[in-house]
Design a protein around this motif. Structure first.
Motif, PDB file in Angstrom:
ATOM      1  N   ASP A 156       0.831  -1.207   0.000  1.00 30.16           N
ATOM      2  CA  ASP A 156       0.000   0.000   0.000  1.00 30.16           C
ATOM      3  C   ASP A 156       0.866   1.257   0.000  1.00 30.16           C
ATOM      4  O   ASP A 156       0.512   2.261  -0.624  1.00 30.16           O
ATOM      5  CB  ASP A 156      -0.912   0.003   1.242  1.00 30.16           C
ATOM      6  N   ARG A 157       1.967   1.217   0.729  1.00 31.52           N
ATOM      7  CA  ARG A 157       2.823   2.394   0.849  1.00 31.52           C
ATOM      8  C   ARG A 157       3.975   2.369  -0.157  1.00 31.52           C
ATOM      9  O   ARG A 157       4.400   3.408  -0.648  1.00 31.52           O
ATOM     10  CB  ARG A 157       3.394   2.488   2.262  1.00 31.52           C
ATOM     11  N   TYR A 158       4.486   1.188  -0.478  1.00 34.67           N
ATOM     12  CA  TYR A 158       5.648   1.074  -1.373  1.00 34.67           C
ATOM     13  C   TYR A 158       5.340   0.046  -2.471  1.00 34.67           C
ATOM     14  O   TYR A 158       5.895  -1.068  -2.476  1.00 34.67           O
ATOM     15  CB  TYR A 158       6.894   0.659  -0.603  1.00 34.67           C
ATOM     16  N   PRO A 159       4.467   0.385  -3.420  1.00 32.83           N
ATOM     17  CA  PRO A 159       4.072  -0.604  -4.446  1.00 32.83           C
ATOM     18  C   PRO A 159       5.226  -1.072  -5.324  1.00 32.83           C
ATOM     19  O   PRO A 159       5.367  -2.263  -5.589  1.00 32.83           O
ATOM     20  CB  PRO A 159       2.999   0.138  -5.252  1.00 32.83           C
ATOM     21  N   ARG A 160       6.058  -0.136  -5.776  1.00 25.82           N
ATOM     22  CA  ARG A 160       7.174  -0.534  -6.650  1.00 25.82           C
ATOM     23  C   ARG A 160       8.191  -1.369  -5.896  1.00 25.82           C
ATOM     24  O   ARG A 160       8.745  -2.334  -6.434  1.00 25.82           O
ATOM     25  CB  ARG A 160       7.839   0.699  -7.247  1.00 25.82           C
ATOM     26  N   ALA A 161       8.449  -0.994  -4.644  1.00 28.41           N
ATOM     27  CA  ALA A 161       9.395  -1.771  -3.838  1.00 28.41           C
ATOM     28  C   ALA A 161       8.882  -3.191  -3.631  1.00 28.41           C
ATOM     29  O   ALA A 161       9.645  -4.169  -3.692  1.00 28.41           O
ATOM     30  CB  ALA A 161       9.610  -1.080  -2.485  1.00 28.41           C
ATOM     31  N   TRP A 162       7.575  -3.333  -3.410  1.00 28.14           N
ATOM     32  CA  TRP A 162       7.004  -4.666  -3.204  1.00 28.14           C
ATOM     33  C   TRP A 162       7.144  -5.516  -4.466  1.00 28.14           C
ATOM     34  O   TRP A 162       7.463  -6.714  -4.394  1.00 28.14           O
ATOM     35  CB  TRP A 162       5.546  -4.541  -2.793  1.00 28.14           C
ATOM     36  N   GLU A 163       6.931  -4.904  -5.635  1.00 29.71           N
ATOM     37  CA  GLU A 163       7.114  -5.642  -6.888  1.00 29.71           C
ATOM     38  C   GLU A 163       8.547  -6.138  -7.022  1.00 29.71           C
ATOM     39  O   GLU A 163       8.782  -7.280  -7.428  1.00 29.71           O
ATOM     40  CB  GLU A 163       6.758  -4.742  -8.071  1.00 29.71           C
ATOM     41  N   ASN A 164       9.507  -5.285  -6.694  1.00 28.08           N
ATOM     42  CA  ASN A 164      10.916  -5.680  -6.781  1.00 28.08           C
ATOM     43  C   ASN A 164      11.249  -6.786  -5.788  1.00 28.08           C
ATOM     44  O   ASN A 164      12.021  -7.707  -6.095  1.00 28.08           O
ATOM     45  CB  ASN A 164      11.819  -4.471  -6.545  1.00 28.08           C
ATOM     46  N   MET A 165      10.684  -6.709  -4.586  1.00 29.46           N
ATOM     47  CA  MET A 165      10.924  -7.735  -3.574  1.00 29.46           C
ATOM     48  C   MET A 165      10.370  -9.080  -4.032  1.00 29.46           C
ATOM     49  O   MET A 165      10.996 -10.125  -3.844  1.00 29.46           O
ATOM     50  CB  MET A 165      10.295  -7.313  -2.246  1.00 29.46           C
ATOM     51  N   ARG A 166       9.191  -9.050  -4.669  1.00 33.15           N
ATOM     52  CA  ARG A 166       8.556 -10.297  -5.080  1.00 33.15           C
ATOM     53  C   ARG A 166       9.324 -11.005  -6.197  1.00 33.15           C
ATOM     54  O   ARG A 166       9.249 -12.230  -6.319  1.00 33.15           O
ATOM     55  CB  ARG A 166       7.125 -10.019  -5.555  1.00 33.15           C
ATOM     56  N   ILE A 167      10.046 -10.238  -7.007  1.00 37.70           N
ATOM     57  CA  ILE A 167      10.815 -10.881  -8.084  1.00 37.70           C
ATOM     58  C   ILE A 167      12.238 -11.204  -7.653  1.00 37.70           C
ATOM     59  O   ILE A 167      13.038 -11.674  -8.455  1.00 37.70           O
ATOM     60  CB  ILE A 167      10.833 -10.008  -9.347  1.00 37.70           C
ATOM     61  N   GLY A 168      12.551 -10.939  -6.377  1.00 33.72           N
ATOM     62  CA  GLY A 168      13.838 -11.389  -5.839  1.00 33.72           C
ATOM     63  C   GLY A 168      14.947 -10.366  -5.784  1.00 33.72           C
ATOM     64  O   GLY A 168      16.093 -10.722  -5.472  1.00 33.72           O
ATOM     65  N   LEU A 169      14.686  -9.065  -6.077  1.00 29.96           N
ATOM     66  CA  LEU A 169      15.744  -8.062  -5.990  1.00 29.96           C
ATOM     67  C   LEU A 169      16.091  -7.809  -4.520  1.00 29.96           C
ATOM     68  O   LEU A 169      15.206  -7.728  -3.672  1.00 29.96           O
ATOM     69  CB  LEU A 169      15.307  -6.761  -6.659  1.00 29.96           C
ATOM     70  N   GLU A 170      17.366  -7.671  -4.226  1.00 30.22           N
ATOM     71  CA  GLU A 170      17.805  -7.492  -2.848  1.00 30.22           C
ATOM     72  C   GLU A 170      18.175  -6.055  -2.519  1.00 30.22           C
ATOM     73  O   GLU A 170      18.191  -5.669  -1.350  1.00 30.22           O
ATOM     74  CB  GLU A 170      18.991  -8.413  -2.553  1.00 30.22           C
ATOM     75  N   SER A 171      18.505  -5.243  -3.517  1.00 32.06           N
ATOM     76  CA  SER A 171      18.774  -3.825  -3.285  1.00 32.06           C
ATOM     77  C   SER A 171      18.329  -3.058  -4.526  1.00 32.06           C
ATOM     78  O   SER A 171      18.639  -3.455  -5.654  1.00 32.06           O
ATOM     79  CB  SER A 171      20.260  -3.571  -2.994  1.00 32.06           C
ATOM     80  N   PHE A 172      17.621  -1.969  -4.327  1.00 30.98           N
ATOM     81  CA  PHE A 172      17.062  -1.219  -5.444  1.00 30.98           C
ATOM     82  C   PHE A 172      16.613   0.148  -4.952  1.00 30.98           C
ATOM     83  O   PHE A 172      16.468   0.380  -3.745  1.00 30.98           O
ATOM     84  CB  PHE A 172      15.870  -1.971  -6.054  1.00 30.98           C
ATOM     85  N   GLU A 173      16.406   1.045  -5.915  1.00 31.47           N
ATOM     86  CA  GLU A 173      15.969   2.396  -5.600  1.00 31.47           C
ATOM     87  C   GLU A 173      14.639   2.657  -6.304  1.00 31.47           C
ATOM     88  O   GLU A 173      14.434   2.270  -7.446  1.00 31.47           O
ATOM     89  CB  GLU A 173      17.006   3.419  -6.065  1.00 31.47           C
ATOM     90  N   THR A 174      13.710   3.300  -5.601  1.00 29.39           N
ATOM     91  CA  THR A 174      12.443   3.729  -6.177  1.00 29.39           C
ATOM     92  C   THR A 174      12.283   5.213  -5.922  1.00 29.39           C
ATOM     93  O   THR A 174      13.180   5.864  -5.360  1.00 29.39           O
ATOM     94  CB  THR A 174      11.263   2.960  -5.558  1.00 29.39           C
ATOM     95  N   GLU A 175      11.124   5.758  -6.344  1.00 27.77           N
ATOM     96  CA  GLU A 175      10.884   7.174  -6.113  1.00 27.77           C
ATOM     97  C   GLU A 175      10.756   7.489  -4.618  1.00 27.77           C
ATOM     98  O   GLU A 175      10.882   8.645  -4.206  1.00 27.77           O
ATOM     99  CB  GLU A 175       9.625   7.621  -6.854  1.00 27.77           C
ATOM    100  N   LYS A 176      10.526   6.445  -3.791  1.00 27.93           N
ATOM    101  CA  LYS A 176      10.374   6.646  -2.349  1.00 27.93           C
ATOM    102  C   LYS A 176      11.709   6.662  -1.617  1.00 27.93           C
ATOM    103  O   LYS A 176      11.844   7.304  -0.574  1.00 27.93           O
ATOM    104  CB  LYS A 176       9.498   5.544  -1.754  1.00 27.93           C
ATOM    105  N   GLY A 177      12.686   5.928  -2.133  1.00 25.08           N
ATOM    106  CA  GLY A 177      13.972   5.843  -1.448  1.00 25.08           C
ATOM    107  C   GLY A 177      14.728   4.604  -1.876  1.00 25.08           C
ATOM    108  O   GLY A 177      14.441   3.992  -2.918  1.00 25.08           O
ATOM    109  N   PHE A 178      15.678   4.195  -1.046  1.00 23.27           N
ATOM    110  CA  PHE A 178      16.558   3.069  -1.352  1.00 23.27           C
ATOM    111  C   PHE A 178      16.265   1.929  -0.379  1.00 23.27           C
ATOM    112  O   PHE A 178      16.181   2.135   0.827  1.00 23.27           O
ATOM    113  CB  PHE A 178      18.025   3.496  -1.238  1.00 23.27           C
ATOM    114  N   PHE A 179      16.111   0.714  -0.929  1.00 20.97           N
ATOM    115  CA  PHE A 179      15.728  -0.448  -0.135  1.00 20.97           C
ATOM    116  C   PHE A 179      16.807  -1.525  -0.223  1.00 20.97           C
ATOM    117  O   PHE A 179      17.394  -1.752  -1.284  1.00 20.97           O
ATOM    118  CB  PHE A 179      14.403  -1.042  -0.641  1.00 20.97           C
ATOM    119  N   THR A 180      17.051  -2.184   0.918  1.00 24.44           N
ATOM    120  CA  THR A 180      17.882  -3.375   0.969  1.00 24.44           C
ATOM    121  C   THR A 180      17.066  -4.450   1.673  1.00 24.44           C
ATOM    122  O   THR A 180      16.620  -4.249   2.808  1.00 24.44           O
ATOM    123  CB  THR A 180      19.185  -3.129   1.738  1.00 24.44           C
ATOM    124  N   VAL A 181      16.831  -5.576   1.008  1.00 27.42           N
ATOM    125  CA  VAL A 181      15.890  -6.581   1.510  1.00 27.42           C
ATOM    126  C   VAL A 181      16.487  -7.971   1.354  1.00 27.42           C
ATOM    127  O   VAL A 181      17.238  -8.244   0.407  1.00 27.42           O
ATOM    128  CB  VAL A 181      14.552  -6.513   0.731  1.00 27.42           C
TER     129      VAL A 181
END
Length: 652
Positions: A247-272
């Protein structure tokens, strides 16, 4: 700053600026990528430490659980109260010493709690028999009850429930159970431990909470477990309304579901990282003879595997990246200033060069336009350059005069003042003037008034001599006639090739100065040889004159029309605003030539093959324009011949 200076400045500054902008953009992008990679790597290392701590904790819990299943007091439960009391005391002491379990329970073979020890506010206590509950339907009993000895059941993380309701304040727990057997192998029941999950989660994410990073934990469905805003953590369990990560980070969730471990979106930078129960448990117990059951049979399996990561807001990321970008911006400003200085110097030098070049071109055109004989020699009096006026006066073509000593023109060298003395006088005084008797190529004599000026190159100090000669007797009538004869075609009166090439150079220079294009057209008559053979050269000459006249009437008044040779003509069309206009002029010329010609009672029609080149679009070298146009004309003639042959073949 003049327009020329501005154009030269932009010619230098814009390409340099474009290259630098690309380079600066690459450096900023590369610095951002490296910084993000460093952040991601550091967080992965920190998360690895947290996972290692979690694995050690799970290892300890498994060991505790297996120790509890081997307790000697478990068999004594069948004796009644004394056995239950001893087992309760053992569970209470174990809970107090470990301090990580919310509950330790023993369920009999029917799933009924026989012994239950709760841990509250640092003090363990036994639950009274009336408050013991039936847990026969719970997965941790049913899955372990039917399992063989040494089997461990582990649930996903969940909130503790009492009497069918979530306990308040909430207590996230991980339930682990194992079957109990007596010495004969008969089942006695199941030992269950409720591991307090909240300290485990905080230990897991503690290494990630630095430098503005926000750690979070969500399950496989995206439900918030840790790190959510108010009302988001455990929202589905507490309110039956999902509040998910997407709901809050739609693009980040899409990246997490396809297996990306670090990525940047318009919201910020994620490491998962996806934390799977199988990886945590089996990694620590790969050498043990254990059977492991994970969740299942109604258990919320999405809570077995968790996404653990960090979120770095864009403003914090920009702050972290600012030091590197600030250095790049400072260097960029300095380099832009340097480019501006260099471009300014280039513009000044270029305009000075253009001005000098224009002066030289102007002098060259004056030299060619002069009807008087003008020639240039080196310091030894060897002719280096002549103008058309020289050819008109003497009859010598440039290639016949260049390389000869100036004295070769003198009619009576033995009577004339020595050339060396004349040049010496011109060098000493800057100028020498006198009357001399010269001889034309035809052998006739003429009296010329000659002025010789010495010119010294200020940079190399080389000396050249310029001679201006005027035919004293024929300057009023003969010189113009000779000049015209030297520069025009005798049959048609059009410019010849020598004059055409000279005017082409002038037109190109003028086009450069004015920003206009110049079109060069070369055409060759089709079937002209057949006309000569059938009707004779007199008719052929009339055809050539008629074609030349038609071309001259078709083009604009300032254009140059020339006969290059035989049946080949050329046109210099100046002030061309577009290629389409040049094509239109070419079509008009072709149409005018193809009109029927009347010679007494004879009617003739000729065609023309044409080639056209536009300066400077197709070539910026005026010396090659004529040759390029002739090549195109020859290609057009071959094409027209091939088409004519094909047509005759089809008509047969």
């Amino acid at each position: 700053m003049t327009r020329g200076h501005l154009q030269s400045f932009l010619v230098c500054f814009v390409p340099l600026g474009a290259v630098f902008a690309i380079l600066a953009g690459f450096l900023i992008w590369d610095g951002t990528v490296l910084r993000e990679q460093t952040i991601a790597e550091n967080k992965r290392v920190a998360l690895g430490k947290g996972i290692s701590t979690l694995q050690e904790r799970i290892d300890s819990v498994v060991s505790d659980l297996l120790i509890l299943t081997e307790s000697t007091h478990l068999e004594a439960i069948s004796d009644g109260g004394a056995g239950i009391a001893r087992l309760t005391d053992e569970f209470m002491l174990f809970t107090l010493r470990r301090g990580i379990y919310d509950q330790i329970r023993f369920l009999n073979t029917e799933g009924m709690e026989t012994v239950r020890v709760n841990y509250a506010s640092g003090v363990p206590f036994a639950v009274a028999p009336p408050n013991l509950q039936d847990k026969s339907t719970r997965p941790y009993f049913r899955m372990a009850q039917n399992a063989p000895r040494g089997t461990v059941y582990i649930s996903g993380i969940d909130l503790n429930e009492e009497f069918g309701r979530i306990e308040k304040p909430i207590k996230p727990v991980i339930r682990m159970s194992s079957p109990v057997f007596d010495r004969t192998g008969a089942r006695l029941g199941v030992v269950v431990v409720n591991l307090r999950a909240e300290p485990v989660l905080f230990d897991l994410v503690a290494p990630l909470s630095d430098g503005g990073l926000k750690p979070f934990v969500v399950d496989r469905d995206g439900n918030w477990i840790l790190g959510g805003e108010s009302g988001e953590n455990w929202a589905l369990d507490l309110t039956n309304t999902a509040r998910v990560f997407a709901d809050r980070y739609p693009r980040a969730w899409e990246n997490m579901r396809i297996g990306l471990e670090s990525f940047e979106t318009e919201k910020g930078f994620f490491t998962v990282e996806l934390l799977q129960a199988t990886d945590i448990f089996l990694a620590r117990h790969s050498t043990r003879s254990l059977s492991v059951i994970f969740g299942g049979d109604g258990q919320n399996d999405s809570r077995l595997n968790l996404y653990v990561g960090t979120y770095l807001p864009r403003d914090v990321l920009s702050t972290l990246l600012w030091p590197e970008r600030r250095v790049i911006l400072i260097l960029s400003g300095a380099f832009i200033a340097l480019m501006a200085i260099v471009s300014g110097l280039y513009a000044w030098a270029r305009q000075r060069q253009v001005s000098t070049s224009f002066d030289a071109q102007l002098s060259q055109q004056v030299l060619h336009a002069s009807k008087s004989s003008v020639l240039v020699t080196d310091e030894n009096g060897i002719i280096a350059k002549v103008n058309p006026g020289f050819t008109a006066m003497t009859g010598y073509l440039p290639e016949e005069a260049i390389g000869q000593p100036l004295s070769f023109l003198r009619a009576r060298p033995e009577e004339a003042e020595p050339l060396s003395d004349i040049l010496m006088a011109a060098r000493a005084n800057g100028i020498w003037e006198g009357d001399v008797c010269n001889r034309r190529k035809s052998g006739s004599y003429y009296q010329a008034n000659v002025v010789i000026r010495a010119i010294t190159d200020p940079e190399s100090s080389d000396v050249h001599f310029v001679e201006l000669a005027v035919d004293i007797l024929r300057q009023s009538e003969s010189a113009p006639t000779l000049w015209r004869q030297a520069n025009h075609d005798a049959l048609t009166g059009l410019a010849n090739r020598l004059l055409f090439e000279d005017r082409l150079e002038v037109a190109c220079r003028h086009g450069d100065a004015q920003g206009h294009s110049v079109a060069v057209l070369v055409l060759n008559l089709d079937r002209f040889g057949q006309i000569n053979d059938r009707y004779g050269h007199e008719i052929g000459d009339q055809v050539l004159r008629k074609v030349g006249d038609r071309i001259k009437r078709t083009v604009q008044s300032g254009d140059t029309v020339a006969r290059l040779r035989a049946d080949s003509f050329a046109v210099i069309h100046e002030n061309v605003s577009s290629t389409e206009k040049a094509d239109w002029i070419a079509q008009k010329i072709t149409a005018s030539i193809q009109r029927q010609m009347e010679f007494g009672g004879l009617s003739l029609t000729v065609g023309a093959s044409m080639g056209m080149v536009v300066y400077p679009q197709e070539s910026s070298n005026h010396d090659t324009l004529l040759a390029m146009a002739e090549d195109k004309m020859n290609a057009d003639k071959k094409s027209r011949k091939s088409a004519a042959i094909e047509q005759r073949y089809l008509n047969q």
